[in-house]
Design an enzyme around this catalytic site. Sequence first.
Site, PDB file in Angstrom:
ATOM      1  N   GLN A 249       0.820  -1.211   0.000  1.00  0.00           N
ATOM      2  CA  GLN A 249       0.000   0.000   0.000  1.00  0.00           C
ATOM      3  C   GLN A 249       0.859   1.269   0.000  1.00  0.00           C
ATOM      4  O   GLN A 249       0.426   2.320   0.467  1.00  0.00           O
ATOM      5  CB  GLN A 249      -0.948   0.003   1.214  1.00  0.00           C
ATOM      6  CG  GLN A 249      -2.121  -0.947   1.085  1.00  0.00           C
ATOM      7  CD  GLN A 249      -3.022  -0.602  -0.107  1.00  0.00           C
ATOM      8  OE1 GLN A 249      -3.148   0.550  -0.499  1.00  0.00           O
ATOM      9  NE2 GLN A 249      -3.631  -1.618  -0.693  1.00  0.00           N
ATOM     10  N   SER A 250       2.068   1.164  -0.517  1.00  0.00           N
ATOM     11  CA  SER A 250       2.978   2.305  -0.508  1.00  0.00           C
ATOM     12  C   SER A 250       2.448   3.489  -1.326  1.00  0.00           C
ATOM     13  O   SER A 250       2.153   3.352  -2.516  1.00  0.00           O
ATOM     14  CB  SER A 250       4.322   1.853  -1.098  1.00  0.00           C
ATOM     15  OG  SER A 250       5.135   2.978  -1.381  1.00  0.00           O
ATOM     16  N   ASN A 251       2.351   4.649  -0.692  1.00  0.00           N
ATOM     17  CA  ASN A 251       2.004   5.874  -1.417  1.00  0.00           C
ATOM     18  C   ASN A 251       3.147   6.283  -2.333  1.00  0.00           C
ATOM     19  O   ASN A 251       2.930   6.839  -3.405  1.00  0.00           O
ATOM     20  CB  ASN A 251       1.732   7.019  -0.438  1.00  0.00           C
ATOM     21  CG  ASN A 251       0.543   6.745   0.449  1.00  0.00           C
ATOM     22  OD1 ASN A 251      -0.542   6.440  -0.044  1.00  0.00           O
ATOM     23  ND2 ASN A 251       0.732   6.832   1.760  1.00  0.00           N
TER      24      ASN A 251
ATOM     25  N   ALA B  31       5.289   4.328  -3.882  1.00  0.00           N
ATOM     26  CA  ALA B  31       5.312   3.509  -5.101  1.00  0.00           C
ATOM     27  C   ALA B  31       4.240   3.999  -6.076  1.00  0.00           C
ATOM     28  O   ALA B  31       4.503   4.161  -7.276  1.00  0.00           O
ATOM     29  CB  ALA B  31       5.091   2.037  -4.751  1.00  0.00           C
TER      30      ALA B  31
END
Length: 326
Positions: free
Chosen positions: A76-78, A80
């Site tokens: 859920q990386s913002n 990325a």
Amino acid sequence: MGQQPLSSLGMARIPTPLEPLHRLSEYLQGPTIYVKREDLSGDIATGGNKIRKLDFLLAEALQLGAGAVVTTGGPQSNHARATAAAAARLGLAAVLVLGGEKPSKVEGNLLLDYLLVADIRFAGVSDQAGLNRAAEEVAGELRQKGLKPYVIPLGGSSPRGAGAFYRAYREVTAQMGGKGIESPWQVVPVGSGGTLAGLAAGWLNDGKPGKLIGFSVWETSGEITPRICHLAQAVADLYGLSIKVGAADLSVDDRYIGPGYGIPTPECRQAIETLARLEGILLDPVYTAKAMAGLLDYVRRGIIGPRDTVVFWLTGGATALLSSLF
Ligand SMILES: *Cc1c(COP(=O)(O)O)cnc(C)c1O
């Protein structure tokens, strides 16, 4: 270092607004609270604090003639997601190396990642060293294909990326001057630490007006403070500031992490509801809500007094609200 001029692409919509939260202040019967709207920093795939960093990082990627960018993060990386969006805008290939195995449910940021970029790899492992290794393998593969890769570290927190927040510090200082805000508490969530490191370089260079406090959402203060210290010094060196950053200059509070990274606490859920209902502002469950939970607790405990002024760095990430993280 500092040989090449530090150029940026101008992708970030800055200055971001600095807005008062009148209803929250009234509800707390307390401090005057402003938000620095980093969530509005971009017109690409929802913005957030990573856009400013990418603005500088991808400028370097283009200068170096890169044909692809590679970065890492959690599913859920913002960071990325923002990298995938910015790469799409620039016509660069992007490979995201995400932690763990592919989740059964593709939602939130991961859903956007698939929309934005075709090449998403799951590393199996989730630790930083393992992710870095996996990213290097991908970079090797791209090199063999003749695509010059530009590898962006976790959270975009290299000195160049973090340096964007040295500039953001100067930006907010000018805005505060215009509004008569002096010596506020500046509150910021801390993940990889680049945002706090950049702000800290500016704050120390300014003679430490008010307070600057980071709320960690991941590592303990003991773990992350030395890294932020090092990074803030690197930012200062990059911008030619003659400051010496010591660990004692930095305040990182790790008491609002709860059971772990990305696991919402009751206080964090409460903070999300409070800001949504009083101000129509969306916090995110991983970063900003935990920092806001810390801020609300400081107010309740009188650490931040009713006459104080607070600037809360709203760093984005609300896309994760639409996932089972929340
Ligand atoms: C990455 C991120 C942060 C933390 O920034 P760092 O520079 O990694 O410390 C805070 N908020 C949001 C929404 C983020 O995506």
